[in-house]
Design a protein around this motif. Structure first.
Motif, short mmCIF file in Angstrom:
data_model
loop_
_atom_site.label_atom_id
_atom_site.label_comp_id
_atom_site.label_asym_id
_atom_site.label_seq_id
_atom_site.Cartn_x
_atom_site.Cartn_y
_atom_site.Cartn_z
N LYS A 58 58.00 42.99 90.47
CA LYS A 58 58.64 42.18 91.51
C LYS A 58 59.32 40.96 90.92
N GLU A 59 58.60 40.23 90.08
CA GLU A 59 59.17 39.02 89.47
C GLU A 59 60.30 39.34 88.51
N GLY A 60 60.26 40.52 87.93
CA GLY A 60 61.33 40.95 87.03
C GLY A 60 62.56 41.45 87.75
N GLY A 61 62.48 41.52 89.08
CA GLY A 61 63.63 41.95 89.87
C GLY A 61 63.97 43.43 89.69
N VAL A 62 62.98 44.23 89.34
CA VAL A 62 63.21 45.66 89.15
C VAL A 62 63.47 46.30 90.52
N PRO A 63 64.62 46.97 90.69
CA PRO A 63 64.94 47.59 91.98
C PRO A 63 63.90 48.64 92.38
N SER A 66 64.04 52.17 91.08
CA SER A 66 63.85 52.37 89.65
C SER A 66 62.73 53.36 89.36
N SER A 67 62.87 54.09 88.27
CA SER A 67 61.80 55.01 87.85
C SER A 67 60.53 54.24 87.49
N LYS A 68 60.68 52.97 87.14
CA LYS A 68 59.49 52.16 86.85
C LYS A 68 58.61 52.03 88.08
N TRP A 69 59.23 51.82 89.25
CA TRP A 69 58.46 51.73 90.49
C TRP A 69 57.86 53.09 90.85
#
Length: 88
Positions: A58-63, A66-69
């Motif tokens: 969240k703090e990194g602003g990852v959409p 994203s595959s990370k989420w």
């Protein structure tokens, strides 16, 4: 069986090597869930890893797309299933 994410890269199944568990994971949450399943981490430690991983994305602003989420959410589900088993 291996799990295939939408991106298509498989994760090998866990196995024993010289009597020791060898597990593979995508995220720290997945690693913490497996460690908890193996009795190497307490439930509260697993929850701290879950909280920190979510906060970091969240703090990194990852959409959210994203595959990370996708990977984190999959592993968070595994973490909660692990906690349910531990509480039984």
């Amino acid at each position: 069986p291996s799990s295939y994410p939408p991106s298509g890269i498989p994760i090998p199944s866990p196995k024993l090597v010289n009597g020791r568990p060898l597990v593979f994971f995508r995220t720290y949450v997945g690693a913490a869930a497996r460690a908890t399943q193996l009795g190497l981490m307490e439930d509260d430690g697993l929850m701290r890893v879950v909280e920190e991983a979510e906060r970091s994305l969240k703090e990194g602003g990852v959409p959210k797309e994203s595959s990370k989420w996708i990977d984190i959410e999959r592993d968070i589900e595994m973490a909660y299933r692990t906690l349910e088993v531990d509480l039984s």
